[in-house]
Design a protein around this motif. Sequence first.
Motif, mmCIF file in Angstrom:
data_model
loop_
_atom_site.group_PDB
_atom_site.id
_atom_site.type_symbol
_atom_site.label_atom_id
_atom_site.label_comp_id
_atom_site.label_asym_id
_atom_site.label_seq_id
_atom_site.Cartn_x
_atom_site.Cartn_y
_atom_site.Cartn_z
ATOM 1 N N ALA A 91 45.102 -5.749 -47.465
ATOM 2 C CA ALA A 91 43.780 -5.344 -46.766
ATOM 3 C C ALA A 91 43.159 -6.590 -46.745
ATOM 4 N N ASP A 92 43.143 -7.667 -47.538
ATOM 5 C CA ASP A 92 42.423 -8.787 -47.586
ATOM 6 C C ASP A 92 43.012 -9.780 -46.302
ATOM 7 N N THR A 93 44.227 -9.723 -46.072
ATOM 8 C CA THR A 93 44.762 -10.524 -45.072
ATOM 9 C C THR A 93 44.492 -9.878 -43.745
ATOM 10 N N ILE A 94 44.443 -8.603 -43.754
ATOM 11 C CA ILE A 94 44.266 -7.925 -42.459
ATOM 12 C C ILE A 94 42.813 -8.163 -42.058
ATOM 13 N N ALA A 95 41.550 -7.987 -43.034
ATOM 14 C CA ALA A 95 40.439 -8.354 -42.930
ATOM 15 C C ALA A 95 40.264 -9.763 -41.952
ATOM 16 N N ARG A 96 40.958 -10.665 -42.703
ATOM 17 C CA ARG A 96 40.718 -11.974 -42.071
ATOM 18 C C ARG A 96 41.201 -12.214 -40.595
ATOM 19 N N ALA A 97 42.343 -11.419 -40.573
ATOM 20 C CA ALA A 97 43.114 -11.550 -39.248
ATOM 21 C C ALA A 97 42.049 -10.783 -38.098
ATOM 22 N N CYS A 98 41.346 -9.705 -38.593
ATOM 23 C CA CYS A 98 40.380 -9.196 -37.786
ATOM 24 C C CYS A 98 39.042 -10.082 -37.469
ATOM 25 N N ASP A 99 38.809 -10.700 -38.485
ATOM 26 C CA ASP A 99 37.656 -11.917 -38.350
ATOM 27 C C ASP A 99 38.373 -12.832 -37.054
ATOM 28 N N LEU A 100 39.454 -13.032 -37.140
ATOM 29 C CA LEU A 100 39.861 -13.977 -36.089
ATOM 30 C C LEU A 100 39.861 -13.470 -34.843
ATOM 31 N N GLY A 101 40.272 -12.077 -34.821
ATOM 32 C CA GLY A 101 40.205 -11.375 -33.382
ATOM 33 C C GLY A 101 38.695 -11.400 -32.708
ATOM 34 N N VAL A 102 37.803 -10.877 -33.844
ATOM 35 C CA VAL A 102 36.428 -10.835 -33.265
ATOM 36 C C VAL A 102 35.850 -12.216 -32.869
ATOM 37 N N ALA A 103 36.196 -13.409 -33.535
ATOM 38 C CA ALA A 103 35.748 -14.676 -33.089
ATOM 39 C C ALA A 103 36.140 -15.070 -31.710
ATOM 40 N N MET A 104 37.664 -14.694 -31.882
ATOM 41 C CA MET A 104 38.238 -14.953 -30.363
ATOM 42 C C MET A 104 37.526 -14.361 -29.022
ATOM 43 N N GLN A 105 37.147 -13.055 -29.376
ATOM 44 C CA GLN A 105 36.540 -12.096 -28.404
ATOM 45 C C GLN A 105 35.074 -12.802 -28.092
ATOM 46 N N LEU A 106 34.257 -13.222 -29.126
ATOM 47 C CA LEU A 106 33.286 -13.826 -28.991
ATOM 48 C C LEU A 106 33.053 -14.834 -28.157
ATOM 49 N N THR A 107 34.210 -15.758 -28.398
ATOM 50 C CA THR A 107 34.561 -17.076 -27.535
ATOM 51 C C THR A 107 34.645 -16.561 -26.140
ATOM 52 N N ASN A 108 35.320 -15.707 -25.701
ATOM 53 C CA ASN A 108 35.759 -15.312 -24.440
ATOM 54 C C ASN A 108 34.400 -14.850 -23.966
ATOM 55 N N ILE A 109 33.555 -13.973 -24.467
ATOM 56 C CA ILE A 109 32.436 -13.563 -23.874
ATOM 57 C C ILE A 109 31.456 -14.817 -23.749
ATOM 58 N N ALA A 110 31.263 -15.548 -24.668
ATOM 59 C CA ALA A 110 30.588 -16.688 -24.499
ATOM 60 C C ALA A 110 30.993 -17.576 -23.231
ATOM 61 N N ARG A 111 32.069 -17.912 -22.984
ATOM 62 C CA ARG A 111 32.898 -18.621 -22.004
ATOM 63 C C ARG A 111 32.557 -17.948 -20.474
ATOM 64 N N ASP A 112 32.580 -16.533 -20.374
ATOM 65 C CA ASP A 112 32.860 -15.704 -19.440
ATOM 66 C C ASP A 112 31.242 -15.098 -18.824
ATOM 67 N N VAL A 113 30.163 -15.690 -19.294
ATOM 68 C CA VAL A 113 28.836 -14.981 -19.041
ATOM 69 C C VAL A 113 28.638 -15.173 -17.526
ATOM 70 N N GLY A 114 28.853 -15.829 -16.860
ATOM 71 C CA GLY A 114 28.382 -15.995 -15.492
ATOM 72 C C GLY A 114 29.336 -15.090 -14.572
ATOM 73 N N GLU A 115 30.798 -15.358 -15.214
ATOM 74 C CA GLU A 115 32.018 -14.603 -14.398
ATOM 75 C C GLU A 115 31.665 -13.100 -14.389
ATOM 76 N N ASP A 116 31.343 -12.695 -15.784
ATOM 77 C CA ASP A 116 30.961 -11.234 -16.078
ATOM 78 C C ASP A 116 29.976 -10.756 -15.400
ATOM 79 N N ALA A 117 28.955 -11.478 -15.204
ATOM 80 C CA ALA A 117 27.472 -10.994 -14.715
ATOM 81 C C ALA A 117 27.951 -10.724 -13.199
ATOM 82 N N ARG A 118 28.425 -11.688 -12.571
ATOM 83 C CA ARG A 118 28.573 -11.667 -11.092
ATOM 84 C C ARG A 118 29.661 -10.365 -10.761
#
Length: 354
Positions: free
Chosen positions: A148-175
Amino acid sequence: MTAHGISPADLAHCRDVIRTGSLSFHAASRLLPGRVRDPALALYAFCRVADDEVDEGRDKTAAVLRLRDRLDLAYAGRPLNAAEDRAFAAIIAAYDMPRALPDALLEGLAWDAQDRRYATLSDVRGYAARVAAAVGAMMCVLMQVRCADTIARACDLGVAMQLTNIARDVGEDAREGRLYLPTDWLADAGMTESAFLSDPRPGPVQCRMVRRLLTEADTLYRRSEAGIAGLPASARLGIWAARLIYDGIGRQVRRQGYDSITRRARTSRVQKLAWMGQAAGLTVATFVMPRPAVMYAAPLPEVAFLVDAAGRQTRTPARSVAVLDTLAALSRRESGHFDTGHFEGGPVLVRRSA
Protein backbone atom coordinates in the motif's frame (compact mmCIF):
# COMPACT_ATOMS: atom_id res chain seq x y z
CA MET A 1 2.64 -15.49 -27.82
CA THR A 2 4.58 -13.61 -25.14
CA ALA A 3 4.68 -14.61 -21.45
CA HIS A 4 2.04 -11.99 -20.64
CA GLY A 5 -0.27 -13.25 -23.38
CA ILE A 6 0.11 -10.29 -25.77
CA SER A 7 0.77 -11.29 -29.37
CA PRO A 8 3.95 -9.84 -30.93
CA ALA A 9 1.88 -8.10 -33.62
CA ASP A 10 -0.40 -6.43 -31.06
CA LEU A 11 2.58 -5.42 -28.97
CA ALA A 12 4.29 -3.86 -32.00
CA HIS A 13 1.15 -1.85 -32.72
CA CYS A 14 0.97 -0.62 -29.11
CA ARG A 15 4.61 0.39 -29.28
CA ASP A 16 3.91 2.47 -32.38
CA VAL A 17 0.95 4.16 -30.68
CA ILE A 18 3.14 5.26 -27.78
CA ARG A 19 6.07 6.24 -29.99
CA THR A 20 3.89 8.80 -31.78
CA GLY A 21 1.40 9.73 -29.05
CA SER A 22 3.39 9.91 -25.81
CA LEU A 23 7.01 10.88 -26.36
CA SER A 24 7.84 11.30 -22.68
CA PHE A 25 6.56 7.88 -21.66
CA HIS A 26 8.12 6.24 -24.70
CA ALA A 27 11.51 7.66 -23.75
CA ALA A 28 11.24 6.50 -20.14
CA SER A 29 9.82 3.08 -21.07
CA ARG A 30 13.00 2.19 -22.94
CA LEU A 31 14.72 1.94 -19.55
CA LEU A 32 12.22 -0.57 -18.15
CA PRO A 33 12.97 -4.31 -18.26
CA GLY A 34 11.12 -6.14 -21.03
CA ARG A 35 8.86 -8.02 -18.63
CA VAL A 36 7.52 -4.67 -17.38
CA ARG A 37 7.99 -2.55 -20.50
CA ASP A 38 5.89 -4.70 -22.83
CA PRO A 39 2.70 -4.85 -20.74
CA ALA A 40 3.24 -1.19 -19.77
CA LEU A 41 3.29 -0.20 -23.45
CA ALA A 42 0.07 -2.14 -23.98
CA LEU A 43 -1.52 -0.48 -20.95
CA TYR A 44 -0.49 3.03 -22.03
CA ALA A 45 -1.61 2.40 -25.61
CA PHE A 46 -5.10 1.41 -24.46
CA CYS A 47 -5.30 4.44 -22.15
CA ARG A 48 -3.86 6.76 -24.83
CA VAL A 49 -6.37 5.70 -27.46
CA ALA A 50 -9.25 5.98 -24.98
CA ASP A 51 -8.13 9.46 -23.90
CA ASP A 52 -7.69 10.65 -27.49
CA GLU A 53 -11.14 9.44 -28.52
CA VAL A 54 -12.75 11.40 -25.69
CA ASP A 55 -10.46 14.43 -25.88
CA GLU A 56 -10.42 14.87 -29.65
CA GLY A 57 -13.69 13.30 -30.78
CA ARG A 58 -16.74 15.29 -31.75
CA ASP A 59 -19.05 13.20 -29.57
CA LYS A 60 -17.32 12.79 -26.22
CA THR A 61 -20.31 11.15 -24.58
CA ALA A 62 -20.49 8.41 -27.21
CA ALA A 63 -16.74 7.88 -26.91
CA VAL A 64 -17.00 7.29 -23.15
CA LEU A 65 -19.89 4.87 -23.59
CA ARG A 66 -17.91 2.98 -26.22
CA LEU A 67 -15.03 2.75 -23.76
CA ARG A 68 -17.42 1.37 -21.15
CA ASP A 69 -18.45 -1.34 -23.59
CA ARG A 70 -14.85 -2.06 -24.54
CA LEU A 71 -13.92 -2.57 -20.89
CA ASP A 72 -16.91 -4.87 -20.40
CA LEU A 73 -15.78 -6.98 -23.35
CA ALA A 74 -12.16 -7.05 -22.20
CA TYR A 75 -13.12 -8.20 -18.71
CA ALA A 76 -15.42 -10.83 -20.22
CA GLY A 77 -12.45 -12.19 -22.19
CA ARG A 78 -14.02 -11.17 -25.51
CA PRO A 79 -12.14 -7.96 -26.41
CA LEU A 80 -12.97 -5.75 -29.34
CA ASN A 81 -11.05 -6.81 -32.43
CA ALA A 82 -8.37 -4.15 -32.06
CA ALA A 83 -4.75 -4.51 -31.02
CA GLU A 84 -5.05 -2.27 -27.95
CA ASP A 85 -8.13 -4.09 -26.70
CA ARG A 86 -6.70 -7.57 -27.24
CA ALA A 87 -3.50 -6.53 -25.46
CA PHE A 88 -5.40 -5.01 -22.55
CA ALA A 89 -7.54 -8.15 -22.17
CA ALA A 90 -4.33 -10.16 -22.00
CA ILE A 91 -3.08 -7.88 -19.21
CA ILE A 92 -6.33 -8.34 -17.27
CA ALA A 93 -5.97 -12.11 -17.42
CA ALA A 94 -2.23 -12.27 -16.76
CA TYR A 95 -2.08 -9.81 -13.87
CA ASP A 96 -5.56 -10.09 -12.35
CA MET A 97 -6.02 -6.34 -12.93
CA PRO A 98 -8.53 -4.89 -10.42
CA ARG A 99 -11.45 -3.52 -12.38
CA ALA A 100 -11.71 -0.45 -10.16
CA LEU A 101 -8.48 0.88 -11.70
CA PRO A 102 -9.49 1.15 -15.38
CA ASP A 103 -12.96 2.11 -14.19
CA ALA A 104 -11.40 5.08 -12.42
CA LEU A 105 -9.90 6.17 -15.73
CA LEU A 106 -13.29 5.67 -17.36
CA GLU A 107 -14.90 7.89 -14.72
CA GLY A 108 -12.33 10.63 -15.26
CA LEU A 109 -12.94 10.59 -19.01
CA ALA A 110 -16.67 10.68 -18.33
CA TRP A 111 -16.09 13.85 -16.30
CA ASP A 112 -14.36 15.31 -19.36
CA ALA A 113 -17.38 14.41 -21.48
CA GLN A 114 -19.58 16.22 -18.95
CA ASP A 115 -17.36 19.33 -19.21
CA ARG A 116 -17.07 19.18 -15.46
CA ARG A 117 -15.50 22.07 -13.60
CA TYR A 118 -13.42 21.68 -10.44
CA ALA A 119 -14.12 24.08 -7.61
CA THR A 120 -11.06 23.38 -5.46
CA LEU A 121 -7.55 22.02 -5.73
CA SER A 122 -8.81 18.86 -4.03
CA ASP A 123 -11.34 18.44 -6.84
CA VAL A 124 -8.56 18.81 -9.40
CA ARG A 125 -6.55 16.17 -7.53
CA GLY A 126 -9.63 13.93 -7.66
CA TYR A 127 -9.69 14.29 -11.44
CA ALA A 128 -5.93 13.65 -11.64
CA ALA A 129 -6.38 10.55 -9.48
CA ARG A 130 -8.69 9.08 -12.09
CA VAL A 131 -6.94 9.97 -15.34
CA ALA A 132 -3.33 9.61 -14.16
CA ALA A 133 -2.86 8.06 -10.71
CA ALA A 134 -5.06 5.13 -11.76
CA VAL A 135 -2.49 4.39 -14.47
CA GLY A 136 0.28 4.54 -11.86
CA ALA A 137 -1.62 2.06 -9.71
CA MET A 138 -2.06 -0.22 -12.73
CA MET A 139 1.69 0.00 -13.35
CA CYS A 140 2.24 -1.26 -9.80
CA VAL A 141 -0.01 -4.23 -10.56
CA LEU A 142 2.05 -4.97 -13.69
CA MET A 143 5.18 -4.94 -11.52
CA GLN A 144 3.39 -7.26 -9.07
CA VAL A 145 3.69 -4.64 -6.33
CA ARG A 146 0.81 -4.75 -3.84
CA CYS A 147 2.39 -2.81 -0.95
CA ALA A 148 0.00 0.00 0.00
CA ASP A 149 2.78 2.47 0.81
CA THR A 150 4.50 1.93 -2.54
CA ILE A 151 1.19 2.22 -4.42
CA ALA A 152 0.39 5.47 -2.57
CA ARG A 153 3.68 6.97 -3.71
CA ALA A 154 3.02 5.81 -7.28
CA CYS A 155 -0.31 7.63 -7.09
CA ASP A 156 1.52 10.74 -5.86
CA LEU A 157 3.63 10.55 -9.01
CA GLY A 158 0.57 10.17 -11.23
CA VAL A 159 -1.18 13.18 -9.69
CA ALA A 160 2.02 15.26 -9.97
CA MET A 161 2.34 14.38 -13.66
CA GLN A 162 -1.26 15.35 -14.37
CA LEU A 163 -0.93 18.65 -12.52
CA THR A 164 2.14 19.32 -14.66
CA ASN A 165 0.14 18.56 -17.80
CA ILE A 166 -2.65 20.87 -16.67
CA ALA A 167 -0.17 23.67 -15.93
CA ARG A 168 1.44 23.24 -19.36
CA ASP A 169 -1.85 23.19 -21.28
CA VAL A 170 -3.84 26.06 -19.73
CA GLY A 171 -4.04 28.02 -22.96
CA GLU A 172 -4.60 25.04 -25.24
CA ASP A 173 -7.37 23.74 -22.98
CA ALA A 174 -9.05 27.12 -22.72
CA ARG A 175 -9.16 27.53 -26.49
CA GLU A 176 -10.92 24.16 -26.64
CA GLY A 177 -13.40 25.19 -23.95
CA ARG A 178 -11.76 23.08 -21.25
CA LEU A 179 -10.92 24.36 -17.78
CA TYR A 180 -8.99 22.48 -15.12
CA LEU A 181 -7.89 25.39 -12.94
CA PRO A 182 -9.79 25.43 -9.61
CA THR A 183 -12.72 27.76 -10.11
CA ASP A 184 -12.33 29.15 -6.61
CA TRP A 185 -8.91 30.46 -7.69
CA LEU A 186 -10.62 32.31 -10.53
CA ALA A 187 -13.29 33.67 -8.19
CA ASP A 188 -10.68 34.87 -5.70
CA ALA A 189 -9.02 36.76 -8.56
CA GLY A 190 -12.34 38.35 -9.57
CA MET A 191 -12.55 36.34 -12.79
CA THR A 192 -15.43 34.33 -14.21
CA GLU A 193 -15.06 31.04 -16.03
CA SER A 194 -16.75 32.38 -19.15
CA ALA A 195 -14.54 35.45 -19.28
CA PHE A 196 -11.39 33.38 -18.92
CA LEU A 197 -12.41 30.86 -21.57
CA SER A 198 -13.59 33.50 -24.05
CA ASP A 199 -10.33 35.43 -23.90
CA PRO A 200 -7.46 33.46 -22.35
CA ARG A 201 -4.40 35.62 -22.06
CA PRO A 202 -1.29 35.60 -19.88
CA GLY A 203 -1.04 37.94 -16.95
CA PRO A 204 0.14 38.04 -13.34
CA VAL A 205 -3.03 36.35 -12.04
CA GLN A 206 -2.93 33.49 -14.53
CA CYS A 207 0.78 32.98 -14.03
CA ARG A 208 0.30 32.74 -10.27
CA MET A 209 -2.28 29.99 -10.80
CA VAL A 210 0.12 28.01 -12.99
CA ARG A 211 2.82 28.50 -10.39
CA ARG A 212 0.51 27.18 -7.64
CA LEU A 213 -0.21 24.06 -9.66
CA LEU A 214 3.49 23.40 -10.22
CA THR A 215 4.26 24.01 -6.53
CA GLU A 216 1.70 21.33 -5.63
CA ALA A 217 3.22 19.03 -8.25
CA ASP A 218 6.70 19.60 -6.78
CA THR A 219 5.54 18.44 -3.36
CA LEU A 220 4.07 15.27 -4.84
CA TYR A 221 7.13 14.57 -7.00
CA ARG A 222 9.27 14.66 -3.86
CA ARG A 223 6.86 12.36 -2.00
CA SER A 224 6.82 9.94 -4.91
CA GLU A 225 10.58 9.45 -4.86
CA ALA A 226 10.44 7.48 -1.63
CA GLY A 227 8.29 4.82 -3.26
CA ILE A 228 10.68 4.04 -6.11
CA ALA A 229 12.82 1.93 -3.77
CA GLY A 230 9.74 -0.26 -3.22
CA LEU A 231 9.60 -1.20 -6.89
CA PRO A 232 11.46 -4.13 -8.46
CA ALA A 233 15.11 -3.20 -8.80
CA SER A 234 15.11 -3.56 -12.57
CA ALA A 235 12.17 -1.13 -12.95
CA ARG A 236 13.48 1.72 -10.83
CA LEU A 237 15.57 3.38 -13.55
CA GLY A 238 12.60 3.73 -15.90
CA ILE A 239 10.36 5.19 -13.22
CA TRP A 240 13.03 7.64 -12.09
CA ALA A 241 13.40 8.72 -15.72
CA ALA A 242 9.65 9.23 -16.08
CA ARG A 243 9.59 11.31 -12.89
CA LEU A 244 12.43 13.56 -14.08
CA ILE A 245 11.17 13.93 -17.66
CA TYR A 246 7.69 15.01 -16.61
CA ASP A 247 9.07 17.35 -13.96
CA GLY A 248 11.25 18.77 -16.72
CA ILE A 249 8.11 19.91 -18.50
CA GLY A 250 7.17 21.92 -15.42
CA ARG A 251 10.65 23.40 -15.27
CA GLN A 252 10.27 24.55 -18.86
CA VAL A 253 6.97 26.25 -17.94
CA ARG A 254 8.84 28.09 -15.17
CA ARG A 255 11.54 29.21 -17.61
CA GLN A 256 8.75 30.69 -19.75
CA GLY A 257 7.63 32.83 -16.82
CA TYR A 258 4.66 30.54 -16.13
CA ASP A 259 3.07 31.62 -19.42
CA SER A 260 1.36 28.47 -20.65
CA ILE A 261 -1.31 30.38 -22.54
CA THR A 262 0.63 31.79 -25.48
CA ARG A 263 3.37 29.14 -25.33
CA ARG A 264 3.39 25.36 -24.83
CA ALA A 265 6.40 24.02 -22.98
CA ARG A 266 8.41 21.42 -24.85
CA THR A 267 11.52 19.47 -23.95
CA SER A 268 14.22 18.31 -26.33
CA ARG A 269 15.71 14.90 -26.97
CA VAL A 270 19.00 16.13 -25.49
CA GLN A 271 17.22 17.14 -22.28
CA LYS A 272 15.51 13.76 -22.05
CA LEU A 273 18.85 12.01 -22.45
CA ALA A 274 20.31 14.16 -19.68
CA TRP A 275 17.45 13.30 -17.32
CA MET A 276 17.90 9.61 -18.13
CA GLY A 277 21.54 9.94 -17.10
CA GLN A 278 20.52 11.67 -13.88
CA ALA A 279 18.02 8.87 -13.28
CA ALA A 280 20.84 6.33 -13.37
CA GLY A 281 22.61 7.99 -10.46
CA LEU A 282 19.43 8.32 -8.43
CA THR A 283 18.61 4.67 -9.07
CA VAL A 284 21.92 3.59 -7.55
CA ALA A 285 21.05 5.62 -4.44
CA THR A 286 17.85 3.58 -3.93
CA PHE A 287 20.01 0.56 -3.12
CA VAL A 288 22.09 2.23 -0.42
CA MET A 289 20.05 5.05 1.11
CA PRO A 290 17.50 4.41 3.89
CA ARG A 291 13.88 5.01 3.01
CA PRO A 292 12.67 8.42 4.19
CA ALA A 293 9.75 8.63 6.59
CA VAL A 294 7.51 10.10 3.85
CA MET A 295 7.44 6.60 2.36
CA TYR A 296 4.86 5.75 5.02
CA ALA A 297 2.77 8.92 4.69
CA ALA A 298 -0.96 8.38 4.29
CA PRO A 299 -2.12 8.47 0.69
CA LEU A 300 -3.81 11.57 -0.61
CA PRO A 301 -7.51 11.29 0.30
CA GLU A 302 -8.33 11.56 -3.40
CA VAL A 303 -6.33 8.42 -4.29
CA ALA A 304 -7.11 6.23 -1.27
CA PHE A 305 -9.64 4.16 -3.23
CA LEU A 306 -6.98 3.38 -5.84
CA VAL A 307 -4.49 2.25 -3.21
CA ASP A 308 -7.13 -0.02 -1.70
CA ALA A 309 -8.10 -1.51 -5.08
CA ALA A 310 -4.54 -2.08 -6.30
CA GLY A 311 -3.57 -3.72 -3.02
CA ARG A 312 -6.19 -6.44 -3.38
CA GLN A 313 -5.10 -9.81 -4.66
CA THR A 314 -8.21 -10.31 -6.77
CA ARG A 315 -10.13 -8.10 -9.16
CA THR A 316 -13.65 -7.03 -8.27
CA PRO A 317 -16.25 -8.05 -10.86
CA ALA A 318 -18.61 -5.07 -10.69
CA ARG A 319 -18.39 -1.33 -11.15
CA SER A 320 -18.73 1.01 -8.18
CA VAL A 321 -21.94 2.93 -7.57
CA ALA A 322 -20.16 6.23 -8.33
CA VAL A 323 -19.00 5.02 -11.73
CA LEU A 324 -22.41 3.54 -12.52
CA ASP A 325 -24.11 6.82 -11.61
CA THR A 326 -21.73 8.79 -13.83
CA LEU A 327 -22.26 6.42 -16.76
CA ALA A 328 -26.03 6.52 -16.24
CA ALA A 329 -25.93 10.32 -16.47
CA LEU A 330 -24.00 10.07 -19.73
CA SER A 331 -26.43 7.52 -21.11
CA ARG A 332 -29.29 9.91 -20.38
CA ARG A 333 -27.36 12.66 -22.14
CA GLU A 334 -26.87 10.41 -25.16
CA SER A 335 -30.59 9.69 -25.32
CA GLY A 336 -31.47 13.37 -24.78
CA HIS A 337 -33.11 13.06 -21.34
CA PHE A 338 -31.59 15.24 -18.66
CA ASP A 339 -32.28 16.82 -15.34
CA THR A 340 -30.43 19.58 -13.56
CA GLY A 341 -27.72 17.98 -11.49
CA HIS A 342 -24.90 18.81 -9.19
CA PHE A 343 -21.61 16.98 -9.28
CA GLU A 344 -18.71 16.84 -6.88
CA GLY A 345 -16.63 19.36 -8.79
CA GLY A 346 -19.41 21.94 -8.95
CA PRO A 347 -22.81 22.51 -10.53
CA VAL A 348 -23.41 21.22 -14.02
CA LEU A 349 -26.38 22.48 -16.01
CA VAL A 350 -28.02 19.73 -18.03
CA ARG A 351 -30.98 19.84 -20.34
CA ARG A 352 -34.21 17.90 -20.53
CA SER A 353 -35.48 17.17 -24.01
CA ALA A 354 -38.83 18.60 -24.98
